[in-house]
Motif scaffolding. Structure first.
Motif, PDB file in Angstrom:
ATOM      1  N   MET A   1     -17.368 -56.955 -30.824  1.00  0.00           N
ATOM      2  CA  MET A   1     -17.907 -55.655 -29.832  1.00  0.00           C
ATOM      3  C   MET A   1     -16.870 -55.641 -28.814  1.00  0.00           C
ATOM      4  SD  MET A   1     -21.482 -55.086 -28.065  1.00  0.00           S
ATOM      5  CE  MET A   1     -22.334 -54.788 -29.238  1.00  0.00           C
ATOM      6  N   THR A   2     -16.247 -54.498 -28.254  1.00  0.00           N
ATOM      7  CA  THR A   2     -15.461 -54.293 -27.382  1.00  0.00           C
ATOM      8  C   THR A   2     -16.271 -54.415 -25.980  1.00  0.00           C
ATOM      9  OG1 THR A   2     -15.830 -51.875 -27.371  1.00  0.00           O
ATOM     10  CG2 THR A   2     -13.992 -52.797 -28.756  1.00  0.00           C
ATOM     11  N   LYS A   3     -15.391 -54.534 -25.000  1.00  0.00           N
ATOM     12  CA  LYS A   3     -16.014 -54.588 -23.741  1.00  0.00           C
ATOM     13  C   LYS A   3     -16.538 -53.417 -23.437  1.00  0.00           C
ATOM     14  CE  LYS A   3     -13.098 -57.998 -21.515  1.00  0.00           C
ATOM     15  NZ  LYS A   3     -12.024 -58.463 -20.479  1.00  0.00           N
ATOM     16  N   SER A   4     -16.030 -52.178 -23.727  1.00  0.00           N
ATOM     17  CA  SER A   4     -16.904 -51.159 -23.274  1.00  0.00           C
ATOM     18  C   SER A   4     -18.025 -50.804 -24.197  1.00  0.00           C
ATOM     19  CB  SER A   4     -15.873 -49.898 -23.365  1.00  0.00           C
ATOM     20  OG  SER A   4     -15.394 -49.798 -24.973  1.00  0.00           O
ATOM     21  N   ARG A   5     -18.265 -51.310 -25.457  1.00  0.00           N
ATOM     22  CA  ARG A   5     -19.249 -51.182 -25.969  1.00  0.00           C
ATOM     23  C   ARG A   5     -20.441 -52.190 -25.464  1.00  0.00           C
ATOM     24  NH1 ARG A   5     -17.994 -50.554 -32.357  1.00  0.00           N
ATOM     25  NH2 ARG A   5     -17.521 -48.213 -32.338  1.00  0.00           N
ATOM     26  N   ALA A   6     -19.918 -53.347 -25.235  1.00  0.00           N
ATOM     27  CA  ALA A   6     -20.956 -54.370 -24.781  1.00  0.00           C
ATOM     28  C   ALA A   6     -21.376 -53.653 -23.456  1.00  0.00           C
ATOM     29  CB  ALA A   6     -20.112 -55.591 -24.386  1.00  0.00           C
ATOM     30  N   ARG A   7     -20.589 -53.320 -22.240  1.00  0.00           N
ATOM     31  CA  ARG A   7     -21.032 -52.803 -21.009  1.00  0.00           C
ATOM     32  C   ARG A   7     -22.115 -51.364 -21.338  1.00  0.00           C
ATOM     33  NH1 ARG A   7     -16.486 -52.522 -19.023  1.00  0.00           N
ATOM     34  NH2 ARG A   7     -15.753 -50.579 -19.760  1.00  0.00           N
ATOM     35  N   LEU A   8     -21.803 -50.694 -22.477  1.00  0.00           N
ATOM     36  CA  LEU A   8     -22.687 -49.672 -22.687  1.00  0.00           C
ATOM     37  C   LEU A   8     -24.216 -50.187 -23.236  1.00  0.00           C
ATOM     38  CD1 LEU A   8     -20.457 -46.940 -24.523  1.00  0.00           C
ATOM     39  CD2 LEU A   8     -21.679 -46.771 -22.240  1.00  0.00           C
ATOM     40  N   ALA A   9     -24.003 -51.157 -24.125  1.00  0.00           N
ATOM     41  CA  ALA A   9     -25.273 -51.886 -24.542  1.00  0.00           C
ATOM     42  C   ALA A   9     -26.083 -52.612 -23.571  1.00  0.00           C
ATOM     43  CB  ALA A   9     -24.829 -52.841 -25.587  1.00  0.00           C
ATOM     44  N   LEU A  10     -25.186 -53.165 -22.382  1.00  0.00           N
ATOM     45  CA  LEU A  10     -25.977 -53.799 -21.148  1.00  0.00           C
ATOM     46  C   LEU A  10     -26.491 -52.561 -20.407  1.00  0.00           C
ATOM     47  CD1 LEU A  10     -26.218 -56.422 -19.423  1.00  0.00           C
ATOM     48  CD2 LEU A  10     -24.376 -55.730 -18.261  1.00  0.00           C
ATOM     49  N   ARG A  64     -19.168 -51.332 -10.884  1.00  0.00           N
ATOM     50  CA  ARG A  64     -19.640 -52.508 -11.994  1.00  0.00           C
ATOM     51  C   ARG A  64     -19.660 -53.974 -11.241  1.00  0.00           C
ATOM     52  NH1 ARG A  64     -15.550 -52.131 -15.989  1.00  0.00           N
ATOM     53  NH2 ARG A  64     -16.729 -50.204 -16.296  1.00  0.00           N
ATOM     54  N   ARG A  65     -18.962 -54.142 -10.378  1.00  0.00           N
ATOM     55  CA  ARG A  65     -19.364 -55.640  -9.703  1.00  0.00           C
ATOM     56  C   ARG A  65     -20.469 -55.543  -8.905  1.00  0.00           C
ATOM     57  NH1 ARG A  65     -15.014 -58.937  -6.740  1.00  0.00           N
ATOM     58  NH2 ARG A  65     -14.316 -59.458  -8.615  1.00  0.00           N
ATOM     59  N   ALA A  66     -20.623 -54.574  -8.050  1.00  0.00           N
ATOM     60  CA  ALA A  66     -21.992 -54.642  -7.552  1.00  0.00           C
ATOM     61  C   ALA A  66     -23.216 -54.448  -8.407  1.00  0.00           C
ATOM     62  CB  ALA A  66     -21.953 -53.168  -6.371  1.00  0.00           C
ATOM     63  N   GLY A  67     -23.231 -53.517  -9.229  1.00  0.00           N
ATOM     64  CA  GLY A  67     -24.128 -53.716 -10.424  1.00  0.00           C
ATOM     65  C   GLY A  67     -24.355 -54.968 -10.954  1.00  0.00           C
ATOM     66  N   ARG A  68     -23.350 -55.675 -11.085  1.00  0.00           N
ATOM     67  CA  ARG A  68     -23.540 -57.027 -11.819  1.00  0.00           C
ATOM     68  C   ARG A  68     -24.409 -57.879 -10.692  1.00  0.00           C
ATOM     69  NH1 ARG A  68     -18.237 -60.170 -11.667  1.00  0.00           N
ATOM     70  NH2 ARG A  68     -17.611 -58.115 -12.238  1.00  0.00           N
ATOM     71  N   TRP A  69     -23.844 -57.996  -9.569  1.00  0.00           N
ATOM     72  CA  TRP A  69     -25.011 -58.629  -8.597  1.00  0.00           C
ATOM     73  C   TRP A  69     -26.277 -58.240  -8.320  1.00  0.00           C
ATOM     74  CZ3 TRP A  69     -23.493 -63.447  -7.615  1.00  0.00           C
ATOM     75  CH2 TRP A  69     -22.141 -63.638  -7.833  1.00  0.00           C
TER      76      TRP A  69
END
Length: 83
Positions: A1-10, A64-69
């Motif tokens: 799974m690519t990073k972009s797909r993983a991010r979309l899944a997340l 993305r970084r703020a969303g992660r935190w």
């Protein structure tokens, strides 16, 4: 799974999980600790909204970084209900 797909899944996971708080609020209210019983409705809505916001925030590069935190803080805040 690519990073972009993983991010979309997340993002999709958190947005869906947050939306379910509004579809089945009693289910989420029933797992809350008893010491929060007086505010179940508000807390279910707040946690659902927090999950949706976090899911949306991890999608664009700029937030993305703020969303992660944000999601990490959300998980810590809702953890007592999941024990």
């Amino acid at each position: 799974m690519t990073k972009s797909r993983a991010r979309l899944a997340l993002g999709a996971f958190w947005i869906s999980a947050g939306a379910l708080h509004f579809v089945f609020p009693r289910t989420y209210g029933s797992i809350m600790p008893t010491y929060l019983a007086g505010r179940k409705g508000e807390l279910v809505a707040a946690s659902g909204a927090a999950e949706i916001v976090g899911g949306l925030a991890v999608l664009p590069e700029r937030t993305r970084r703020a969303g992660r935190w944000w999601l990490l803080a959300t998980v810590v805040a809702i953890f007592p209900a999941n024990i």
